[in-house]
Design an enzyme around this catalytic site. Structure first.
Site, PDB file in Angstrom:
ATOM      1  N   GLU A  66      39.478 -40.188   0.021  1.00  0.00           N
ATOM      2  CA  GLU A  66      40.934 -39.804   0.053  1.00  0.00           C
ATOM      3  C   GLU A  66      41.047 -39.058   1.370  1.00  0.00           C
ATOM      4  O   GLU A  66      42.301 -39.723   2.051  1.00  0.00           O
ATOM      5  CB  GLU A  66      41.237 -38.779  -1.095  1.00  0.00           C
ATOM      6  CG  GLU A  66      42.430 -38.525  -1.447  1.00  0.00           C
ATOM      7  CD  GLU A  66      42.926 -37.215  -0.261  1.00  0.00           C
ATOM      8  OE1 GLU A  66      44.085 -37.032  -0.231  1.00  0.00           O
ATOM      9  OE2 GLU A  66      42.276 -36.553   0.331  1.00  0.00           O
ATOM     10  N   ASP A  70      44.879 -32.529  -7.014  1.00  0.00           N
ATOM     11  CA  ASP A  70      44.345 -32.383  -5.604  1.00  0.00           C
ATOM     12  C   ASP A  70      45.068 -31.274  -4.974  1.00  0.00           C
ATOM     13  O   ASP A  70      45.533 -31.640  -3.608  1.00  0.00           O
ATOM     14  CB  ASP A  70      44.343 -33.744  -4.731  1.00  0.00           C
ATOM     15  CG  ASP A  70      43.817 -33.619  -3.548  1.00  0.00           C
ATOM     16  OD1 ASP A  70      42.774 -32.764  -3.222  1.00  0.00           O
ATOM     17  OD2 ASP A  70      44.195 -34.614  -2.775  1.00  0.00           O
TER      18      ASP A  70
HETATM   19 ZN    ZN Z   1      41.770 -32.740   2.157  1.00  0.00          ZN
HETATM   20 ZN    ZN Z   2      42.364 -33.490  -1.122  1.00  0.00          ZN
END
Ligand code: ZN
Ligand code: ZN
Length: 474
Positions: A336, A364
């Site tokens: 990511e 996240d």
């Molecule tokens: Zn990050």
């Molecule tokens: Zn992240």
């Protein structure tokens, strides 16, 4: 006595009838929302069970202790995938699988900088992810100061020839982290903008909100048309120091030596598991977090917490008997941090099956409590989202916008391709104190806050998977 008994009997009869009526009206609510009978009650029970204590903290404790930092494409990230497969299998999930893909590898090397003049002293900085190296011996040059990225953009071509640009744009705290997008542009694009004016390197003030001597890394990208120059972030106190020296009207001279390496094509992957639906198993509701982290800390809040929240929510549903109509898909995303590459790889692999990616959300944004629910779904499914908000209100989550696309970074490619989205926004006031620093470690996480997140994820995943309603507008 006889009279009393009659009264008691009447009372009992009335009570049973009213309970039956209540149950009936509860079931009517279930069916109006396309849910199986008792589904809302089940969601409430999942929520309450999570609030009494989930296993999320144990999961993030295990990941950050047994794997530690796990930079995308490295052997450490491969160990994180092995950890995930072993953990999910041990938790009782079946058919845990990895969907591999490759990325261009990059690894940090040694990094140092010194202010040579007017007041010689060491500087605390870190290389930005994807930056090229300086020559082995490093570089030495005068610094040109810019308060903001806009000021750098306004500099004349050639005005930075042979110089190091320093941009000191300070990010401020917000609850929803909305200042990250704006300030993040400096990190992502600053190097090529400075290079286009002739600079030989760029130093930026960290994209972070702490006052510690902890520089923040993060990914950056080069404009292919412009010469690639090294890029690094100073900690906030170091940036303050340079600002004070600049205010004295002195010319600053800096030496910089960063030695990252490009490691070529590297393997990464998304770890995936499904709780299989009973009626439409091919339709999936996605929850997850990303498995990779930056290399400086142990990736506790970014994003061990997200991995733990989504995994604990799935485990709670797995353990509580009932199965939803649709499948719940848990995805622990790879790579990511280096450009949402797990999200793009998933879209590429599943694009023929786009219609079955029903809705999703990713955790996240750290380990803070969720305070708001945003979504973008069809009119048909809006009452169900309203019901989710109603069930989450008692744990401190307010209904937000119903016209807010976005489900977390790794789902961005799917959402752009048309997947409906929902976002459980965490309190992000402190997130950028730790984000992408060596200070992103387990001790910053409060287990009870994680439980509240698990409760919300379980309610969302359960109800979205157990309904027949379509989230997508036709
Ligand atoms: Zn990050
Ligand atoms: Zn992240």
């Amino acid at each position: 006595m006889k009279k009393l008994t009659t009264v008691s009997l009447k009372l009992i009869l009335w009570l049973s009838l009213s309970i039956a009526a209540t149950t009936q009206s509860a079931f009517a609510q279930d069916s109006a929302l396309g849910l199986s009978a008792g589904s809302i009650e089940h969601a409430i029970s999942l929520r309450d069970t999570a609030m009494q204590g989930s296993m999320a903290y144990d999961i993030v404790e295990s990941l950050t202790t047994e794997v530690g930092p796990r930079l995308a494409g490295t052997e450490a990230e491969a160990r994180a995938r092995d950890w995930a497969v072993a953990k999910l299998s041990a938790l009782g999930f079946e058919n845990v699988r990895v969907e591999p893909f490759t990325i261009p590898g990059w690894e940090r090397g040694t990094e140092s900088a010194e202010l040579l003049a007017p007041y010689p002293q060491p500087l605390s900085l870190t290389t930005l992810g994807g930056s090229v190296a300086t020559p082995d011996a490093g570089i030495e040059a005068d610094v040109v100061f810019f308060p903001t990225l806009t000021d750098l953009e306004a500099a004349a071509a050639g005005s930075l020839n042979g110089k190091i640009a320093f941009v000191s744009h300070a990010m401020q705290k917000t609850q929803n982290g909305s200042s990250y997008g704006f300030h993040g542009r400096l990190r992502r694009s600053g190097a090529s903008i400075a290079a286009s004016k002739g600079a030989i390197a760029i130093l930026i003030r960290s994209i972070g909100t702490d006052s510690h001597r902890m520089p923040h890394t993060g990914s950056m990208r080069y404009d292919p048309e412009v010469k690639k120059i090294p890029a690094a972030a100073l900690s906030n106190p170091d940036a303050d120091q340079l600002e004070r020296i600049h205010a004295r009207g002195k010319t600053m001279r800096v030496s910089l030596n960063v030695q990252p390496t490009f490691t070529g094509e590297s393997t990464t992957g998304n770890v995936i598991v499904d709780i299989r639906g009973t009626e439409a198993p091919e339709e999936v509701v996605i929850i997850g977090g990303h498995l990779d982290s930056w290399d400086l800390g142990t990736g506790a809040i970014d994003d061990g917490a997200g991995v733990a929240i989504a995994t604990a929510a799935a485990k709670l549903i797995l353990d509580n008997g009932r199965r939803p109509k649709r499948s719940i898909r848990l995805i622990l995303w790879g790579a990511e941090e280096v450009g949402l590459l797990g999200g793009f790889a998933y879209l590429e692999r599943h694009k023929k099956d786009l219609e079955n990616q029903i809705i999703g959300t990713e955790s996240d944004f750290g380990a803070g409590k969720i305070w708001q629910l945003n979504s973008q779904v069809s009119e048909e499914a809006q009452p169900l989202v309203n019901k989710m908000a109603e069930l989450l209100a008692p744990i401190g989550i307010a209904p937000g916008s119903s016209d807010s696309p976005g489900a977390g970074p790794d789902l961005t490619p799917l959402v752009r391709a048309g997947m409906p989205s929902l976002r459980l926004n965490q309190d992000g006031n402190d997130y950028f104190d730790l984000h992408h620093t060596a200070d992103d470690t387990l001790d910053k996480i409060n287990p009870h806050d994680l439980d509240q997140n698990v409760a919300a994820f379980a309610v969302f995943a359960w109800l979205a998977a157990d309904t027949d309603l379509r989230f997508k507008t036709d």
